[in-house]
Design an enzyme around this catalytic site. Structure first.
Site, PDB file in Angstrom:
ATOM      1  CE  LYS A   1      -4.213  -1.563   0.108  1.00  0.00           C
ATOM      2  NZ  LYS A   1      -4.269  -2.478  -1.011  1.00  0.00           N
TER       3      LYS A   1
ATOM      4  NE  ARG B   1      -5.564  -6.903  -0.846  1.00  0.00           N
ATOM      5  CZ  ARG B   1      -4.397  -6.372  -1.227  1.00  0.00           C
ATOM      6  NH1 ARG B   1      -3.533  -7.057  -1.968  1.00  0.00           N
ATOM      7  NH2 ARG B   1      -4.059  -5.165  -0.845  1.00  0.00           N
TER       8      ARG B   1
END
Length: 77
Positions: free
Chosen positions: A22, A56
């Site tokens: 991210k 995830r």
């Protein structure tokens, strides 16, 4: 948020963390998405320590290796 995932346990539902590669990791380590493995693993460690149920990830092999240390990661002093 990662340090406070435990607060969400009161909702009595499974917690999913999708933090792999991210931009927040890139902001900390100043790396493009392709070079965020170690930051992703560190963030995953925090998620595990704070009792996330589902991860995830992009780097499955490396995350699986990290999970071998789950007992050490989740041990609270």
């Amino acid at each position: 948020i990662l340090n406070n995932l435990g607060y969400f346990k009161n909702l009595d539902c499974k917690l999913l963390a999708g933090i792999s590669r991210k931009s927040m990791i890139g902001n900390v380590i100043d790396k493009p998405a392709s070079d965020r493995l170690y930051g992703s693993l560190a963030a995953t460690m925090l998620a595990i320590r704070n009792e996330v149920n589902i991860l995830r990830v992009h780097d499955v092999k490396e995350t699986k290796m990290l999970l071998n240390f789950k007992d050490l990661i989740t041990k609270k002093s």
